[in-house]
Design a protein around this motif. Structure first.
Motif, PDB file in Angstrom:
ATOM      1  N   SER A 150      -6.498   5.193 -10.420  1.00 27.35           N
ATOM      2  CA  SER A 150      -5.754   6.266 -11.062  1.00 27.35           C
ATOM      3  C   SER A 150      -4.252   6.072 -10.873  1.00 27.35           C
ATOM      4  O   SER A 150      -3.815   5.294 -10.025  1.00 27.35           O
ATOM      5  N   PHE A 151      -3.466   6.798 -11.660  1.00 27.41           N
ATOM      6  CA  PHE A 151      -2.019   6.812 -11.502  1.00 27.41           C
ATOM      7  C   PHE A 151      -1.638   7.791 -10.385  1.00 27.41           C
ATOM      8  O   PHE A 151      -2.434   8.646  -9.981  1.00 27.41           O
ATOM      9  N   ILE A 152      -0.422   7.676  -9.916  1.00 25.53           N
ATOM     10  CA  ILE A 152       0.056   8.543  -8.838  1.00 25.53           C
ATOM     11  C   ILE A 152       1.386   9.171  -9.245  1.00 25.53           C
ATOM     12  O   ILE A 152       2.101   8.641 -10.110  1.00 25.53           O
ATOM     13  N   ASN A 153       1.690  10.302  -8.620  1.00 24.55           N
ATOM     14  CA  ASN A 153       2.941  11.020  -8.845  1.00 24.55           C
ATOM     15  C   ASN A 153       3.840  10.893  -7.628  1.00 24.55           C
ATOM     16  O   ASN A 153       3.359  10.916  -6.489  1.00 24.55           O
ATOM     17  N   LEU A 154       5.118  10.800  -7.860  1.00 25.76           N
ATOM     18  CA  LEU A 154       6.109  10.982  -6.806  1.00 25.76           C
ATOM     19  C   LEU A 154       6.667  12.389  -6.955  1.00 25.76           C
ATOM     20  O   LEU A 154       7.298  12.716  -7.963  1.00 25.76           O
ATOM     21  N   ILE A 190       8.593  19.209  -8.042  1.00 22.24           N
ATOM     22  CA  ILE A 190       8.734  18.668  -9.386  1.00 22.24           C
ATOM     23  C   ILE A 190       8.285  17.215  -9.367  1.00 22.24           C
ATOM     24  O   ILE A 190       8.486  16.498  -8.378  1.00 22.24           O
ATOM     25  N   VAL A 191       7.641  16.794 -10.456  1.00 24.12           N
ATOM     26  CA  VAL A 191       7.162  15.416 -10.582  1.00 24.12           C
ATOM     27  C   VAL A 191       8.343  14.531 -10.964  1.00 24.12           C
ATOM     28  O   VAL A 191       8.911  14.678 -12.059  1.00 24.12           O
ATOM     29  N   VAL A 192       8.715  13.633 -10.070  1.00 27.25           N
ATOM     30  CA  VAL A 192       9.844  12.746 -10.330  1.00 27.25           C
ATOM     31  C   VAL A 192       9.434  11.600 -11.235  1.00 27.25           C
ATOM     32  O   VAL A 192      10.152  11.241 -12.175  1.00 27.25           O
ATOM     33  N   SER A 193       8.266  11.007 -10.970  1.00 30.33           N
ATOM     34  CA  SER A 193       7.830   9.857 -11.751  1.00 30.33           C
ATOM     35  C   SER A 193       6.318   9.748 -11.693  1.00 30.33           C
ATOM     36  O   SER A 193       5.672  10.265 -10.784  1.00 30.33           O
ATOM     37  N   VAL A 194       5.767   9.061 -12.688  1.00 30.63           N
ATOM     38  CA  VAL A 194       4.343   8.707 -12.740  1.00 30.63           C
ATOM     39  C   VAL A 194       4.261   7.197 -12.604  1.00 30.63           C
ATOM     40  O   VAL A 194       4.833   6.466 -13.422  1.00 30.63           O
ATOM     41  N   ASN A 223       0.845  -1.183   0.000  1.00 30.99           N
ATOM     42  CA  ASN A 223       0.000   0.000   0.000  1.00 30.99           C
ATOM     43  C   ASN A 223       0.886   1.240   0.000  1.00 30.99           C
ATOM     44  O   ASN A 223       1.610   1.491   0.965  1.00 30.99           O
ATOM     45  N   LYS A 224       0.852   2.015  -1.081  1.00 30.29           N
ATOM     46  CA  LYS A 224       1.610   3.250  -1.148  1.00 30.29           C
ATOM     47  C   LYS A 224       0.852   4.357  -0.428  1.00 30.29           C
ATOM     48  O   LYS A 224      -0.343   4.552  -0.649  1.00 30.29           O
ATOM     49  N   LEU A 225       1.543   5.071   0.424  1.00 25.06           N
ATOM     50  CA  LEU A 225       0.919   6.095   1.247  1.00 25.06           C
ATOM     51  C   LEU A 225       0.717   7.360   0.417  1.00 25.06           C
ATOM     52  O   LEU A 225       1.682   8.043   0.061  1.00 25.06           O
ATOM     53  N   ILE A 226      -0.531   7.667   0.114  1.00 23.74           N
ATOM     54  CA  ILE A 226      -0.871   8.819  -0.720  1.00 23.74           C
ATOM     55  C   ILE A 226      -1.138  10.013   0.194  1.00 23.74           C
ATOM     56  O   ILE A 226      -1.852   9.901   1.198  1.00 23.74           O
ATOM     57  N   ASP A 227      -0.582  11.161  -0.169  1.00 25.15           N
ATOM     58  CA  ASP A 227      -0.792  12.390   0.588  1.00 25.15           C
ATOM     59  C   ASP A 227      -1.973  13.135  -0.029  1.00 25.15           C
ATOM     60  O   ASP A 227      -1.850  13.752  -1.091  1.00 25.15           O
ATOM     61  N   PHE A 228      -3.136  13.071   0.631  1.00 21.93           N
ATOM     62  CA  PHE A 228      -4.326  13.767   0.156  1.00 21.93           C
ATOM     63  C   PHE A 228      -4.449  15.162   0.761  1.00 21.93           C
ATOM     64  O   PHE A 228      -5.373  15.896   0.430  1.00 21.93           O
ATOM     65  N   GLY A 258      13.038  19.221   0.238  1.00 25.13           N
ATOM     66  CA  GLY A 258      13.461  17.842   0.420  1.00 25.13           C
ATOM     67  C   GLY A 258      12.346  16.884   0.767  1.00 25.13           C
ATOM     68  O   GLY A 258      12.600  15.685   0.932  1.00 25.13           O
ATOM     69  N   PHE A 259      11.112  17.350   0.875  1.00 26.55           N
ATOM     70  CA  PHE A 259       9.978  16.502   1.250  1.00 26.55           C
ATOM     71  C   PHE A 259       9.523  15.694   0.049  1.00 26.55           C
ATOM     72  O   PHE A 259       9.396  16.216  -1.063  1.00 26.55           O
ATOM     73  N   LEU A 260       9.293  14.388   0.252  1.00 29.58           N
ATOM     74  CA  LEU A 260       8.807  13.489  -0.786  1.00 29.58           C
ATOM     75  C   LEU A 260       7.404  13.022  -0.438  1.00 29.58           C
ATOM     76  O   LEU A 260       7.104  12.744   0.730  1.00 29.58           O
ATOM     77  N   SER A 261       6.549  12.909  -1.445  1.00 30.58           N
ATOM     78  CA  SER A 261       5.188  12.433  -1.203  1.00 30.58           C
ATOM     79  C   SER A 261       4.599  11.916  -2.505  1.00 30.58           C
ATOM     80  O   SER A 261       5.005  12.334  -3.603  1.00 30.58           O
ATOM     81  N   TYR A 262       3.643  10.994  -2.342  1.00 30.68           N
ATOM     82  CA  TYR A 262       2.848  10.516  -3.465  1.00 30.68           C
ATOM     83  C   TYR A 262       1.551  11.313  -3.523  1.00 30.68           C
ATOM     84  O   TYR A 262       0.909  11.546  -2.505  1.00 30.68           O
ATOM     85  N   ARG A 263       1.157  11.711  -4.724  1.00 37.38           N
ATOM     86  CA  ARG A 263      -0.091  12.432  -4.931  1.00 37.38           C
ATOM     87  C   ARG A 263      -0.797  11.858  -6.151  1.00 37.38           C
ATOM     88  O   ARG A 263      -0.178  11.187  -6.987  1.00 37.38           O
TER      89      ARG A 263
END
Length: 279
Positions: A91-95, A79-83, A64-69, A101-106
């Motif tokens: 749906s697809f998610i962005n890293l 900046i979008v690192v990957s799709v 389960n990837k933790l999505i930041d809603f 320096g904060f990273l999150s999935y959206r």
């Protein structure tokens, strides 16, 4: 680059003739341990371990990837690192990597690719995939991941290919048209993201065979007549004969449509009896 296009197959078997899947070959893959955790399936059981939903279980292991809603990084460019693909949502998610320096999935917006910019703004900047409060978003815009209450996190329009429409704004209230065609009013302080949720061809896919459903945790469905009496009220007997006239589920309750028809017949019968008795 076309992400999530529909892919058809050569009909080398009868089931492959109708299979249509979403092409995931152009998506990226990253493994970040602190943004994912093992996903334990319920297999149709409740907190006591009893089966409450039939035909669930099996399939491969999932993470389960933790999505930041939420919209916490206000004013910090990213900046979008990957799709990427997430097995727990359509749906697809962005890293996204922010400048601090904060990273999150959206959730990914349709038309956003790796290398695009992202920011949660408070000024007037309305690009695809950007987030802001409803009072700064122009009327008639497509939005998704909408907050139902301010600072509670997005909870509306998060499935693949859906969007809400911002109809009007009046003082502190904003009128939205949901994907279900329902019209609601929200506070103008609620945040949302401009655009349409990615993977818009999700609704056009067709599994075609049972193997795809089995990988999603769907087990085979068996007729009640073919079961034993202890497993289903229709079970037992010789051949295909059922000992019940009414169609019931495995708990013995009347199925949808049967209960109303039975009550309708009962009311007609009681009306006839009342006419005969009280004439």
């Amino acid at each position: 680059m076309n992400l999530g296009q529909i892919k058809s197959y050569k009909p080398i078997t009868p089931s492959m003739r109708h299979v249509k899947t979403v092409n995931l070959s152009n998506l990226d893959r990253t493994e970040i341990n602190f943004l994912s955790k093992p996903y334990k399936q319920s297999s149709g059981r409740n907190n006591k371990g009893r089966i409450t939903v039939k035909g669930r279980g099996g399939g491969p292991k999932k993470n389960n990837k933790l999505i930041d809603f939420h919209y916490n990084q206000v004013g910090v460019p990213g900046i979008v690192v990957s799709v990427e693909f997430d097995c727990n949502r359509s749906s697809f998610i962005n890293l996204i990597r922010y400048d601090n320096g904060f990273l999150s999935y959206r959730l990914n917006a349709h038309g956003i690719y790796a290398g695009d910019k992202f920011i949660i703004t408070k000024n007037i900047r309305f690009d695809n995939g950007f987030s802001s409060e409803l009072k700064f978003i122009p009327e008639g815009s497509y939005i998704y991941n909408v907050e139902l209450r301010p600072d509670r996190g997005g909870s509306i329009a998060r499935a693949a290919g859906v969007k809400s429409i911002l109809l009007s704004k009046d003082r502190n209230k904003a009128t939205l048209k949901l994907p279900s065609k329902e019209i609601i009013e929200l506070s103008c302080n609620c945040k949302a993201t401009i655009g349409v949720v990615s993977n818009i061809y999700h609704r056009d896919r067709s599994t075609g065979n049972f193997g795809k459903a089995k990988k999603k945790g769907r087990r085979p469905s068996v007729r009640g007549v073919a079961k034993n009496p202890i497993d289903h009220p229709h079970g037992g007997g010789e051949g295909k004969k059922s000992k019940r006239k009414d169609v019931v589920n495995f708990k013995g309750r009347l199925k949808r449509g049967q209960k109303t028809s039975r009550l309708y017949k009962h009311t007609i019968l009681t009306n006839k009896i009342n006419k005969i008795l009280f004439q």
